[in-house]
Design an enzyme around this catalytic site. Structure first.
Site, PDB file in Angstrom:
ATOM      1  N   CYS A  38      76.616  53.404  87.612  1.00  0.00           N
ATOM      2  CA  CYS A  38      75.663  53.667  86.538  1.00  0.00           C
ATOM      3  C   CYS A  38      74.592  54.620  87.054  1.00  0.00           C
ATOM      4  O   CYS A  38      74.293  54.634  88.256  1.00  0.00           O
ATOM      5  CB  CYS A  38      75.033  52.328  86.123  1.00  0.00           C
ATOM      6  SG  CYS A  38      73.716  52.421  84.903  1.00  0.00           S
ATOM      7  N   GLY A  39      74.012  55.377  86.167  1.00  0.00           N
ATOM      8  CA  GLY A  39      72.902  56.227  86.562  1.00  0.00           C
ATOM      9  C   GLY A  39      71.722  55.439  87.094  1.00  0.00           C
ATOM     10  O   GLY A  39      70.876  55.970  87.813  1.00  0.00           O
TER      11      GLY A  39
END
Length: 181
Positions: free
Chosen positions: A36-37
């Protein structure tokens, strides 16, 4: 309301657990993901854990693959990723859903107890829509790295949107306030 301490949980190594094992501690329950970012928040969570663990604070990580398939690994792969990339030493639990019909009972109880989050949830939701994703609506968990703060008495003391970094003053202040009680 459900007594969250009594809800059966499974540690990432398969051993049974529950929040009752952490009675008297201040807890930060976070749904985590490896792809995930927001994954770099692992570093900040580990720093928070190390800064306050001797004062009765625990970070509890709950891997979930609910959002954009950003936690595709097995429990063993998750442990290896967290250890090698972020030196995670706080407890991790078995991967499970945190939203929708099949969400784990702990997350059902947490979202019921604290349906609204602090932080830039609306902005985060709009950003997701801009990427062509369909975000959840409150009271559901919005995305990876949403944080629930649980007081020493087992009540949900706060809920923070995914974009609230572990070092954010509003989160650190809430943790310190609970630890001072």
């Amino acid at each position: 309301m459900t007594d969250i301490a009594a809800i059966p949980l499974t540690r990432i190594d398969g051993t049974p657990d529950s929040l009752a094992a952490y009675t008297g501690h201040v807890l930060l329950v976070v749904n985590v993901a490896s792809k995930c970012g927001l994954t770099p928040q692992y570093e900040g969570l580990e720093k928070l854990y190390n800064a306050y663990k001797d004062k009765g604070f625990e970070v509890l990580g709950f891997p979930a693959n609910d959002f954009g398939a950003q936690e595709p690994g097995t429990d063993e792969e998750i442990v290896e990723f967290c250890s090698l990339n972020y030196g995670v030493s706080f407890p991790l639990f078995a991967k499970a859903d945190v939203t929708g019909e099949s969400k784990q009972p702990l997350y059902a109880a947490l979202t019921q107890a604290q349906p609204e989050k602090v932080g830039p949830a609306a902005e985060f939701r709009e950003r997701l829509k801009g990427y062509g994703m369909t975000p959840t609506e409150d009271p559901e968990v919005l995305w990876n790295f949403e944080k629930f703060l649980i007081a020493r008495d087992g009540t949900v003391a706060g809920r923070f949107a995914p974009g609230v970094e572990p070092a954010a003053p509003e989160l650190v202040g809430a943790i310190e306030a609970e630890l001072a009680k």
